[in-house]
Design a protein around this motif. Structure first.
Motif, PDB file in Angstrom:
ATOM      1  N   ALA A  47      21.273 -40.967  34.577  1.00 57.14           N
ATOM      2  CA  ALA A  47      19.846 -41.115  34.900  1.00 57.14           C
ATOM      3  C   ALA A  47      19.175 -42.264  34.159  1.00 57.14           C
ATOM      4  CB  ALA A  47      19.083 -39.817  34.643  1.00 57.14           C
ATOM      5  N   THR A  48      19.945 -43.157  33.546  1.00 58.27           N
ATOM      6  CA  THR A  48      19.376 -44.341  32.912  1.00 58.27           C
ATOM      7  C   THR A  48      20.050 -45.571  33.493  1.00 58.27           C
ATOM      8  OG1 THR A  48      20.971 -44.297  31.107  1.00 58.27           O
ATOM      9  CG2 THR A  48      18.882 -43.150  30.752  1.00 58.27           C
ATOM     10  N   VAL A  49      19.313 -46.648  33.562  1.00 61.74           N
ATOM     11  CA  VAL A  49      19.857 -47.883  34.099  1.00 61.74           C
ATOM     12  C   VAL A  49      20.591 -48.617  32.985  1.00 61.74           C
ATOM     13  CG1 VAL A  49      19.281 -50.083  35.170  1.00 61.74           C
ATOM     14  CG2 VAL A  49      18.032 -48.026  35.809  1.00 61.74           C
ATOM     15  N   LYS A  50      21.831 -49.025  33.257  1.00 65.14           N
ATOM     16  CA  LYS A  50      22.654 -49.708  32.263  1.00 65.14           C
ATOM     17  C   LYS A  50      22.724 -51.212  32.493  1.00 65.14           C
ATOM     18  CE  LYS A  50      23.768 -45.919  30.228  1.00 65.14           C
ATOM     19  NZ  LYS A  50      23.204 -45.568  28.961  1.00 65.14           N
ATOM     20  N   ALA A  51      22.213 -51.712  33.598  1.00 67.31           N
ATOM     21  CA  ALA A  51      22.278 -53.133  33.919  1.00 67.31           C
ATOM     22  C   ALA A  51      21.042 -53.858  33.385  1.00 67.31           C
ATOM     23  CB  ALA A  51      22.377 -53.320  35.418  1.00 67.31           C
ATOM     24  N   SER A  52      21.120 -55.181  33.361  1.00 63.55           N
ATOM     25  CA  SER A  52      19.970 -55.991  32.980  1.00 63.55           C
ATOM     26  C   SER A  52      18.876 -55.871  34.031  1.00 63.55           C
ATOM     27  CB  SER A  52      20.377 -57.454  32.855  1.00 63.55           C
ATOM     28  OG  SER A  52      21.320 -57.630  31.843  1.00 63.55           O
ATOM     29  N   GLY A 106      15.988 -54.261  27.698  1.00 59.18           N
ATOM     30  CA  GLY A 106      14.993 -53.364  27.093  1.00 59.18           C
ATOM     31  C   GLY A 106      14.472 -52.382  28.101  1.00 59.18           C
ATOM     32  N   GLY A 107      13.188 -52.432  28.307  1.00 57.86           N
ATOM     33  CA  GLY A 107      12.553 -51.486  29.212  1.00 57.86           C
ATOM     34  C   GLY A 107      11.930 -50.327  28.473  1.00 57.86           C
TER      35      GLY A 107
END
Length: 110
Positions: A47-52, A106-107
């Protein structure tokens, strides 16, 4: 301007959203219309984005504000999320600079 530049402007205008690009020192900022394609399912893990974070902007706002070229360590605010640029690649239509591809990490929600 060629049809490529106009097509790029229309896509960013239609699908984009307001973002704020700020120098790392915080003294200079500009509001830009940016288009960030949604993350692909292969980029989402637990459920988290791992890409830039990749965002397309036109050069119009930067040129009219005197911001200059985006650079590594500049900050990009997209809604509640704050990203740090790792790279900014110019996009040309022939000899004319028409936009930028911003690559960020980041994010953090702030």
């Amino acid at each position: 301007m060629s049809y490529r530049t106009e097509r790029r402007r229309r896509q960013i205008s239609a699908k984009g959203r307001q973002m704020v690009l700020r120098r790392v020192d915080g003294n200079t900022s500009v509001t830009v219309q940016g288009y960030a394609p949604p993350a692909q399912s292969a980029d989402i893990m637990d459920a988290t984005v791992k890409a830039s974070f990749i965002c397309q902007i036109t050069n119009d706002e930067l040129a009219s504000s005197g911001y200059g070229s985006p650079a590594a360590m500049d900050r990009l605010r997209d809604g509640p999320k704050l990203y740090t640029l790792t790279d900014a690649t110019p996009v040309y239509d022939g000899p004319t600079l028409c936009g930028w591809t911003l690559i960020a990490a980041g994010g953090e929600i702030s």
